[in-house]
Design a protein around this motif. Structure first.
Motif: not given
Lengths: 455, 154
Positions: B102-116
């Motif tokens: 569901x997070x692809x693609x718009x917020x994927x980068x923020x999502x990944x960063x938030x989880x290290x």
């Protein structure tokens, strides 16, 4: 530490199988031959024990060690109950392939070449070659699941969970010894077990009457199968234990025909390993049994029903507990492999044939071996029922693999035939090499022997 | 030794010699040849219907980026893959994160960063459309069905 664990894993197989060498493998000579036999005779007892013990005791390093002790105890009991095998006379100088001196040179050269070829899988294993897809998806995956969950519990709905599980329990055993689930842990043990398969084949060749030099050449042929052989050796799939099991089942079955009563149990032990290793193991060994019984009937041997019952009981002991477990878990039984009849023999023949002559897979192994069998046909046909049984059994198995595509759901896809055929035919390479050895031995001996000699 | 046995021995010698040389030749290029003879590994990554692809991807990531925090994002829509991926997460609990489609693609980068996560391993269905990554991701390796990308620093 990793290498120590890997070597300890192989040593544990050998320790479990060692008593069975004395009980079943008459005439085994030298440490290499005995250890090779011990590794493969210990494979099924140890992995089966790990499965059964895991049903009641949670997995851990202590469980793995406990299983070694339990399995070794069981094989020692078998050894005590059966006693030692009868003596088998050493080959005589008159039995040389060419001449005693030339034979020594041939054996030396073949042994050196074998070591060079065996170094390849060992080097690849040490380098940690990428492991193949089905290892991650099936064979290694099951081991990981059992390791993480601490018991033989399936992931429902996952790929082929019902497959006979000798290889996954082998990998699990290594994981438990190491204390971690690692995809590369099985590589070095697999390479060493492949080397042990060469040793087992040499033993069987000698017991089937091949002069020692010819036995060395057979060992060399087993490991000279180009990349298909190395892939089978290192993939971590069930193919390597299946190959070893089928080789022992067929080879020892024919040794039984030649008069060694204990070889029947050795054949059954090989068949049990094959049935416990892969889905196609059971039908393959049943064909072996049928052929050996037909050979025994032709030779006029008695008590065939008793022999068949003993053989089947050993095989059942290896596979029935797993079937019962799979049924209780409800994870399917292989129907996805069987499709409606695919009656396109031209398509099957051309695609499988193309695989067998593909240089990158087998190099020229199959045309050369089948050519040698054809060339020596008059000799092996006249050499007696035992030799004839081995060659005909081998050819029947090769045709059976081909025929399996008629009902296989993979048959109509070039890509699937390409992926499956090399694996399926690798299983019979050592047995084909043994058949070639018998054919060559028969051709060379025919002019030296008085007419009328059988088997 | 008669003529026929000589013929057989010569044939055996030729067969063994030819096969050993051919086998050694084939295997001289060790990794290359095995790479070619192991299409199943590549197919596994690219085969849209393989339910275990998630596991394969993680195992692949394990080799490519040992000890690195990799987030697996499965946008293929295969139920089996998602299931296997979820289970793969159980197998690699410390290092792996599971990114829901569901997070692809718009917020994927923020999502990944938030989880290290420093890397993303994305799997999708094979299509003819060009493979475009959202800003903030740098492609490292790719196949028609998956791409390994580095997450740009903030």
């Amino acid at each position: 530490v990793t290498t120590v664990v890997q070597l300890a894993g192989v040593a544990a197989l050998a320790a479990v199988g060692w008593p069975l060498v004395g009980a079943l493998a008459a005439g085994a000579r030298g440490l290499v031959e005995r250890v090779s036999l011990a590794i493969w005779l210990g494979y099924a007892p140890l992995t089966l024990t790990l499965f059964l013990v895991g049903l009641v005791v949670p997995y851990g390093r202590a469980t793995a060690i406990l299983c070694v002790l339990v399995a070794a105890g069981a094989t020692v009991l078998v050894r005590v109950r059966l006693g030692a095998t009868a003596d088998v006379p050493a080959p005589m100088a008159a039995d040389a392939l060419v001449s005693p001196r030339a034979d020594r040179l041939i054996a030396l050269a073949a042994g050196a070449a074998t070591l060079v070829l065996l170094a390849q899988p060992v080097v690849l294993a040490v380098r940690g070659l990428p492991v193949a897809y089905d290892f991650y998806a099936i064979w290694g995956f099951d081991a990981k699941v059992f390791f993480v969950r601490g018991t033989p519990a399936f992931v429902h709905g996952f790929n082929h969970a019902y497959y006979p599980a000798a290889a996954p329990f082998h990998h699990l055993f290594l994981d438990l010894l190491a204390g971690r689930a690692s995809s590369g842990l099985q590589l070095l043990p697999s390479a060493l077990e492949f080397a042990a398969l060469v040793g087992v084949t040499r033993y069987l060749a000698r017991r089937l009457g091949a002069p020692p030099a010819l036995g060395s050449l057979v060992g060399l042929l087993v490991c000279a199968g180009a990349s298909a052989t190395i892939f089978s050796a290192l993939s971590g799939y069930g193919d390597l234990p299946l190959t070893a099991g089928l080789t022992v089942a067929a080879g020892a079955g024919v040794i039984w025909l030649r008069g060694d009563d204990r070889a029947l149990l050795l054949s059954a032990a090989g068949a049990a390993l094959a049935a416990w290793s892969k889905f196609e193991g059971l039908p393959s060994v049943l064909l072996v049994l049928a052929a050996v019984l037909a050979g025994a009937h032709a030779l006029g041997r008695g008590e065939l029903r008793r022999a068949a019952a003993t053989w089947l009981a050993v095989v059942a002991a290896a596979i029935v507990p797993w079937w019962a477990f799979v049924a209780s878990e409800g994870v399917g039984g292989g129907r996805e492999h069987v499709s409606r009849l695919y009656l396109e023999p031209g398509f099957i023949l051309s695609n499988v044939g193309r695989v067998l002559v593909r240089p990158g897979d087998f190099a020229l192994w199959w045309p050369l071996m089948l050519g040698l069998l054809a060339l020596t046909a008059p000799a092996w046909w006249r050499a007696g029922a035992a030799t004839r049984t081995l060659v005909l059994l081998t050819l029947a198995e090769l045709v059976a693999v081909l025929s399996a595509y008629v009902v296989s759901s993979h048959a109509g896809s070039v890509q699937d035939v390409r992926a499956t055929a090399p694996r399926l035919y690798v299983h019979w390479m050592p047995t084909v090499a043994l058949a070639v050895a018998c054919g060559v031995a028969a051709a060379v001996r025919a002019p030296r022997e008085p007419p009328g000699r059988t088997n | 030794v008669g003529r026929f046995p000589r013929l057989v021995l010569a044939a055996l010698a030729v067969a063994v010699g030819v096969q050993v040389c051919a086998s050694a030749d084939v295997n001289l290029g060790l990794v290359d040849v095995l790479g070619r003879s192991m299409p199943s590994l590549r197919d596994g990554l690219e085969h849209p219907s393989r339910p275990a692809a998630g596991v394969v991807l993680l195992a692949r990531a394990d080799r490519l980026l040992p000890d690195a925090p990799v987030m697996l994002v499965d946008v293929s829509g295969d139920r089996g893959t998602s299931y296997a991926t979820a289970f793969a997460y159980e197998l690699y609990p410390r290092r792996r994160l599971y990114g829901p489609p569901a997070v692809w693609p718009s917020s994927i980068v923020a999502y990944a960063r938030a989880r290290g996560a420093r890397y993303l391993l994305v799997r999708r269905r094979r299509t003819a459309a060009p493979w475009r990554l959202p800003p903030g991701l740098t492609r490292l390796r790719s196949t028609p069905c998956c791409v390994l990308a580095e997450v740009a620093a903030r």
